[in-house]
Design an enzyme around this catalytic site. Structure first.
Site, PDB file in Angstrom:
ATOM      1  N   GLU A   1      44.558  38.189  29.476  1.00 33.59           N
ATOM      2  CA  GLU A   1      43.176  37.752  29.673  1.00 33.59           C
ATOM      3  C   GLU A   1      42.560  37.196  28.391  1.00 33.59           C
ATOM      4  OE1 GLU A   1      40.850  41.102  31.101  1.00 33.59           O
ATOM      5  OE2 GLU A   1      41.921  42.500  29.826  1.00 33.59           O
TER       6      GLU A   1
ATOM      7  N   HIS B   1      30.080  42.490  35.353  1.00 38.05           N
ATOM      8  CA  HIS B   1      30.638  43.754  35.859  1.00 38.05           C
ATOM      9  C   HIS B   1      29.827  44.329  37.009  1.00 38.05           C
ATOM     10  CE1 HIS B   1      33.277  43.586  32.325  1.00 38.05           C
ATOM     11  NE2 HIS B   1      34.116  44.028  33.238  1.00 38.05           N
TER      12      HIS B   1
ATOM     13  N   CYS C   1      44.503  39.626  38.944  1.00 40.61           N
ATOM     14  CA  CYS C   1      43.544  40.627  39.408  1.00 40.61           C
ATOM     15  C   CYS C   1      42.102  40.253  39.081  1.00 40.61           C
ATOM     16  CB  CYS C   1      43.877  42.011  38.871  1.00 40.61           C
ATOM     17  SG  CYS C   1      43.761  42.120  37.083  1.00 40.61           S
TER      18      CYS C   1
ATOM     19  N   ASP D   1      38.126  37.400  32.384  1.00 40.06           N
ATOM     20  CA  ASP D   1      38.037  37.268  30.936  1.00 40.06           C
ATOM     21  C   ASP D   1      38.780  36.031  30.438  1.00 40.06           C
ATOM     22  OD1 ASP D   1      36.362  39.313  29.913  1.00 40.06           O
ATOM     23  OD2 ASP D   1      37.847  40.778  30.544  1.00 40.06           O
TER      24      ASP D   1
HETATM   25  C1  PEP Z   1      39.507  40.354  34.331  1.00 46.22           C
HETATM   26  O1  PEP Z   1      39.088  40.176  33.187  1.00 46.22           O
HETATM   27  O2  PEP Z   1      39.821  39.421  35.105  1.00 46.22           O
HETATM   28  C2  PEP Z   1      39.669  41.716  34.858  1.00 46.22           C
HETATM   29  C3  PEP Z   1      40.250  41.939  36.006  1.00 46.22           C
HETATM   30  O3  PEP Z   1      39.124  42.727  34.130  1.00 46.22           O
HETATM   31  P1  PEP Z   1      37.549  43.071  34.135  1.00 46.22           P
HETATM   32  O4  PEP Z   1      36.903  42.174  35.134  1.00 46.22           O
HETATM   33  O5  PEP Z   1      37.435  44.506  34.459  1.00 46.22           O
HETATM   34  O6  PEP Z   1      37.189  42.728  32.729  1.00 46.22           O
HETATM   35 MG    MG Z   2      38.955  41.856  31.825  1.00 45.24          MG
END
Ligand code: PEP
Ligand code: MG
Length: 590
Positions: A437, A193, A508, A461
């Protein structure tokens, strides 16, 4: 001069002095037996540390009370003071030092560790929350005993490159953006993150550098190349000149996008929609300049992470309304997809998330929201209210089964009923979708689609859970393969299922921003790619060199591997395919 190579985590170039940050979680403690007869001195050392920490806490409480009499923040530290002075804890630590001749640091860790275990076992939310307070008191005591600075808070006074072992999302969001030139960390990966935050903030970042914290000293000059994934310490004349040339070429490469062609336009006029991933706390201003067609992922949990607690409905409403109004300026078909609170895993908030043995498999995201319906409904109400001011979609994170979609629909209906009763306006056709995910959701996509107006695939994820490889652990980074055949099969299944069900599907996760991978998702049926805004120009430059037929050819090529190839081999072959089609790819990637 020394150049160290790591992972190219957030593109961009930075030059400046080092700010060496020692995080809270890496206070090294060794255990040893105190020589006979010295246990009294050792105990005094502990007592002195308790006194020092106590005085620090008292002055902190006084400052906070002056600012906000009776405020919650002062109460937190009053609680810490009580833990520090707790007679049972003091007795426990004292016994370890005096009777077992354990050194003070190790005794503090052991004594507090025993309390922590008891608290964690309790079935009471209140006590489980207190574990965080124990952690804080432990760190303060260890800092006092070891002579570290009192606070680990980053106190920046000039623009600098932050060099750290690792950073937590909460540490990262509290930074003054204007003073951070770049990040370089020992640990981490490209999809932790912190990496995503660096990208969203447009800050160059190199992770997985191993022992960079041991190779630099505060104030040393470094060159950070987030695109190549390197850091150069004490650069010589030649390195400085090469770096200046890179900066010049970067400006030149970006100049080709100034012809007004919409980002995502193909050579034959076709279009791949490109949206931006953002989170509250980051200025939207640059999205239009970068060419974002909308916001494909609004990470709402940063309202919680920024404030350290749940924002009230009004605060949330204002934030969602601001982004809904902003996206109107990105085009007639622009909208923002607000993701409901995705908390847990490595995104922790004191007093909300609790310590779990396996946080990535725990009560996170939609699971958490369904376990605290009040929080969920407050957020749904705020998003619905904001939908009266601009186009909003709402999506649920970490969905793993149909039951969760059903339960979420119950809360959504309730939130709408409350607003109806109060006569508050909202978009009655607001699209509701799921993030795909979790492998279970990907496999069962057809059933989940029955409850969704759209899908958004979170590859960060999805890869982690498919490969059982922690996305932020560099030790298993070799298993974190975006084009592993298993991941490819799941992606193909989800994209085809959404296409067949007639619902839009976007990607995404960070993989969408890599031209070699993101364009593959588009060729396989993704309607939209959502990425950190700083990556949009790069994607736009590659797409304008390809036709729809190229994309079809690319899909057939990438899905044609069926002879025991590895994920890395497929990725490599795809990269070569792309380099053949776009010979200047290397230059564009600057
Ligand atoms: C992902 O898991 O690809 C996602 C976009 O969510 P995050 O990266 O915030 O877990
Ligand atoms: Mg995610």
């Amino acid at each position: 001069m020394l150049t160290i190579a790591g992972l190219a985590t957030a593109r961009g170039l930075a030059e400046g002095p080092v700010y060496l940050y020692r995080g809270d979680d890496d206070i090294p403690v060794s255990e040893y037996v105190v020589p006979q007869g010295r246990e009294g001195d050792e105990f005094m050392r502990y007592k002195k540390a308790v006194g020092d920490v106590g005085r620090d806490l008292e002055s902190l409480i006084a400052v906070l009370n002056e600012r906000n009499k009776g405020g919650e923040d002062a109460k937190v530290f009053e609680g810490h003071l009580m833990i520090l002075e707790d007679p049972i804890l003091k007795k426990e630590i004292g016994k370890l030092i005096v009777e077992q001749r354990v050194n003070a640091e190790a005794a503090v860790k052991k004594g507090i560790g025993k309390f922590r275990k008891q608290f964690e076992r309790m079935n009471d939310e209140y006590f489980r929350e207190r574990v965080r307070d124990l952690d804080d008191v432990e760190r303060r005591l260890l800092r006092a005993l070891l002579g570290f600075a009192k606070s680990s808070r980053l106190e920046l006074t000039e623009p600098c490159v932050i060099v750290a072992d690792d950073l937590t999302p909460s540490e990262t969001v509290q930074l003054p953006r204007h003073l951070v030139l770049g990040f370089a960390t020992n640990g981490g990966s490209t999809t932790s993150h912190v990496a995503l935050l660096a990208r969203a903030m447009g800050i160059p970042c190199v992770t997985g550098l191993g022992f960079v914290t041991q190779k630099v000293k505060p104030g040393m000059r470094v060159l950070l190349d987030g695109t190549a994934g390197t850091i150069t310490v004490n650069p010589d004349e030649q390195a400085l000149a090469d770096f200046a040339e890179l900066v010049r070429r970067q400006h030149e490469s970006e100049a080709e996008l100034k012809d007004g062609l919409k980002a995502g336009t193909l050579k034959d006029g076709g279009q791949v929609r490109i949206f931006a991933n953002i989170h509250p706390g980051v200025a939207f201003g640059a999205l239009k300049d970068m060419g974002a067609g909308g916001v494909g992922l609004y990470r709402s949990e940063y309202l919680w992470l920024n404030g350290g607690k749940e924002p009230d409905e009004e605060t949330q409403f204002e934030a969602y309304k601001a982004v809904a109004e902003y996206v109107k300026g990105l085009g007639d078909d622009a909208y923002v997809t607000i993701r409901a609170l995705d908390i847990g895993g490595d995104k922790t908030v004191r007093g909300i998330t609790v310590k779990e043995a396996n946080p990535f498999l725990g009560n996170r995201s939609i699971r958490y929201l369904l376990s605290d319906r009040e929080v969920f409904r407050r957020q749904l109400r705020a998003i619905l209210r904001a939908s009266a001011f601009g186009r909003i979609q709402i999506m649920y994170p970490m969905v793993s089964c149909v039951e969760e979609m059903r339960e979420a629909a119950v809360e959504m209906a309730e939130a709408r009923r409350e607003l109806d009763e109060q006569g508050i306006a909202y978009d009655r056709d607001i699209p509701v979708g799921a993030m795909i995910e979790v492998p279970a959701a990907a496999i069962n996509a057809k059933a989940i689609a029955k409850y969704c107006k759209f899908f958004s695939i979170g590859t960060n994820d999805l890869i982690q859970y498919t490969m059982a490889a922690d996305r932020s652990n560099e030790e298993v980074a070799h298993l974190y393969q975006p084009l592993n055949p298993a991941v490819l099969k799941l992606m193909q299944h989800v994209l085809e299922t959404a296409n067949a069900a007639g619902i839009p599907v976007s990607v995404c996760g960070e993989s969408a921003s890599d031209p070699v991978i993101g364009i593959l998702w588009a060729s396989m049926g993704a309607d939209m790619l959502s990425m950190s805004a700083t990556y949009i120009p790069l994607m736009a430059k590659v797409l304008r060199r390809l036709t729809r037929r190229d994309l079809d050819e690319y899909k057939a090529f990438a899905l044609g591997f069926d002879n025991g190839e590895t994920g890395d081999e497929i990725l490599d072959a795809c990269r070569k395919w792309m380099e053949r089609k776009v010979p200047e790819l290397d230059k564009l990637l600057i």
